[in-house]
Design a protein around this motif. Sequence first.
Motif, short mmCIF file in Angstrom:
data_model
loop_
_atom_site.label_atom_id
_atom_site.label_comp_id
_atom_site.label_asym_id
_atom_site.label_seq_id
_atom_site.Cartn_x
_atom_site.Cartn_y
_atom_site.Cartn_z
N VAL A 269 0.85 -1.19 0.00
CA VAL A 269 0.00 0.00 0.00
C VAL A 269 0.88 1.24 0.00
N VAL A 270 0.55 2.18 -0.88
CA VAL A 270 1.22 3.46 -0.94
C VAL A 270 0.26 4.49 -0.36
N LYS A 271 0.68 5.18 0.68
CA LYS A 271 -0.15 6.23 1.26
C LYS A 271 0.31 7.57 0.69
N ALA A 272 -0.65 8.32 0.15
CA ALA A 272 -0.31 9.57 -0.49
C ALA A 272 -1.37 10.62 -0.20
N LEU A 273 -0.92 11.85 -0.09
CA LEU A 273 -1.83 12.98 0.05
C LEU A 273 -2.30 13.36 -1.35
N MET A 274 -3.60 13.36 -1.56
CA MET A 274 -4.16 13.68 -2.87
C MET A 274 -4.67 15.12 -2.86
N SER A 275 -4.28 15.88 -3.86
CA SER A 275 -4.71 17.27 -3.95
C SER A 275 -6.16 17.38 -4.39
N ARG A 276 -6.67 18.57 -4.30
CA ARG A 276 -7.97 18.88 -4.87
C ARG A 276 -7.83 18.80 -6.39
N SER A 277 -8.89 18.46 -7.08
CA SER A 277 -8.82 18.36 -8.54
C SER A 277 -8.53 19.72 -9.15
N ALA A 278 -7.65 19.73 -10.12
CA ALA A 278 -7.36 20.96 -10.86
C ALA A 278 -8.51 21.31 -11.80
N VAL A 279 -9.35 20.33 -12.08
CA VAL A 279 -10.54 20.52 -12.91
C VAL A 279 -11.71 20.56 -11.94
N MET A 280 -12.36 21.72 -11.79
CA MET A 280 -13.27 21.87 -10.67
C MET A 280 -14.73 22.16 -11.03
N ARG A 281 -15.07 22.31 -12.29
CA ARG A 281 -16.47 22.57 -12.62
C ARG A 281 -17.29 21.31 -12.39
#
Length: 134
Positions: A100-112
């Motif tokens: 398992v890879v634990k990663a912080l996921m950003s908010r989507s750059a595509v937001m509409r």
Amino acid sequence: MERRRNRQASQSPMATLKQLPALVVLERIPVPILAIGHDGGILFTNTAFAEMVGFDPEEVLALKFHEIFHQTPDSESSLLSFVRALANEVVELSHKDGSVVKALMSRSAVMRSDDKFALAAFQDLTEQLWLEER
């Protein structure tokens, strides 16, 4: 090739940047990037994301959301809504070797709300979290 160099040398840096295709820029960014379609298909991955999960980029493109993410949406919510809800959260990703890879996921750059895909960046936290648990 020589022709390209001469053209770029005569252009301003901003003009050169404006001419770069988005996918070229996303591939060159050294941060793991992933685009997920509304159907759960992987639309884009850069080499940094593929390396983080132990695959070749082509292998990642053949996968679906549920084959990479340990979290799964309930049947009542759309996949993209679920992915957007994971923004700025630590997610668990499946590595090719089964770990398992634990990663912080950003908010989507595509937001509409009517966009048909989500595009997120990731920060691998696996080693950091492992060290903190020790």
